[in-house]
Design an enzyme around this catalytic site. Structure first.
Site, PDB file in Angstrom:
ATOM      1  CD  GLU A 196      45.467  42.704  44.008  1.00  0.00           C
ATOM      2  OE1 GLU A 196      45.622  42.411  42.925  1.00  0.00           O
ATOM      3  OE2 GLU A 196      44.832  43.653  44.446  1.00  0.00           O
ATOM      4  CG  ASP A 282      45.112  48.777  43.960  1.00  0.00           C
ATOM      5  OD1 ASP A 282      45.249  48.871  42.638  1.00  0.00           O
ATOM      6  OD2 ASP A 282      45.184  47.813  44.473  1.00  0.00           O
TER       7      ASP A 282
END
Ligand code: ZN
Length: 343
Positions: A196, A282
């Site tokens: 990420e 998310d």
């Protein structure tokens, strides 16, 4: 905007409770506690949800978490999220709880879980499960407490998996190797944020040390053709073993500045290469998005309606569900989604 995926019954697998707190609810909670961190207006709460970089996002996430001071705050957050999921036609969700942050705040886990469980059980037509998340940069020692909590609470609540999140650059996967091995032996499912805010090597490390069934993001696999090839071999077409799923969250990657612009997102490339993908929001409130909007983003990136339908179906394939339940969800999804697409 009416996203074409809105009618499909969906599963969402990468979803943080703390990141689902909309500004109005954050303000309500802040005021209830006397605005301990100065969030005393809607504008201040909205401004908190703008980030210059990934570190800025982590700071904001921490500050939101610091407002959740008692079990009722957590229950209120879940109530808002559950209603929002039902509005989007999400019928199954695995919600990540930052248990690592609870410990860091020196908050007792039991009252919070009891409040969350009481709230969860009030929601019909929405099945929720929990993923207990540790914070990478806090280290493996305190992550042990998160595993202990998961093992204790799974006897009392639908705790299906453990995960790690936070700053990959300050909490390498290797630290958590033994912990993940024990979690697997104990029968917990495994997921891990990786690739990420750190490069492809961080994904390789997660694969090598943690053997996760799912990877949160995996965005930076885009930098390494060998890794894309590896994930493709362990991808959607693999008939002999379970795939390695990537939980793709396009808006998140842009809002945290892990990616400069949506058009650069590797979702279409990963899809073409045959990687096993699911789509998620998310931290929907903190990124001003939701799962339906993420499907619109996927379409904007070039996925065809049938690709998006398969992507939504993958939500059930990748879920940490018992097999008979998965089969039932897939039958339901196929019946509704094929009907709505006129097949
Ligand atoms: Zn996440």
């Amino acid at each position: 905007m009416q996203p074409f995926a809105a009618a499909w019954p969906k599963a969402e697998l990468h979803l943080h409770l703390e990141g689902s707190l909309v500004p109005a609810t954050l303000l309500e909670i802040s005021r209830r506690h006397g605005c301990p961190h100065g969030l005393d207006s809607l504008a201040a709460c909205q401004a908190l949800y703008q980030y210059q970089n990934f570190a800025g996002f982590l700071q904001a996430f921490k500050l939101v978490s610091q407002h959740l001071l008692d079990p009722e705050d957590y229950a209120l957050a879940l109530r808002g999220l559950a209603l929002e999921l039902k509005r989007q036609n999400v019928i199954y969700a695995e919600i990540t709880l930052s248990i690592g942050v609870l410990h860091w705040k020196k908050q007792e886990v039991a009252p919070v879980l009891e409040a969350l469980e009481a709230e969860r059980q009030t929601h019909q037509n929405l099945r929720l499960a929990w993923i207990f998340d540790a914070v990478r940069q806090f280290g493996a020692e305190v992550a042990e407490d998160v595993l202990s909590d998961a093992l204790y609470w799974r006897e009392r609540a639908p705790v299906v998996a453990i995960g790690i999140g936070g700053d990959e650059t300050r909490g390498p996967a290797a630290w958590f190797e033994a912990l993940y091995a024990r979690a697997a032996v104990a029968g917990l499912h495994l997921t891990a944020h990786a690739g990420e805010n750190a490069g492809a090597d961080s994904v390789w490390q997660a694969l090598r040390f943690l053997h996760p069934e799912r990877i949160g993001h995996g965005l930076r696999a885009m930098e390494d053709p060998d890794l894309i090839q590896y994930l493709a071999v362990h991808g959607a077409g693999n008939q002999t073993e379970s795939p390695i799923w990537l939980e793709i969250c396009p808006t998140s990657n842009v809002r945290t500045q892990c990616l400069a612009r949506l058009a650069d997102h590797p979702l279409p490339r990963f899809w073409q290469a045959g990687l096993a993908l699911t789509l998620a929001s998310d931290d929907p409130a903190m990124f001003e998005t939701d799962l339906n909007r993420e499907f619109s983003q996927a379409a904007a990136l070039g996925l065809l309606p049938e690709d998006c339908r398969q992507l939504a179906r993958n939500g059930f394939l990748a879920a940490f569900l018992p097999e008979p339940d998965r089969a039932a969800y897939l039958r339901h999804f196929d019946a509704v989604s094929l009907q709505s697409s006129g097949k």
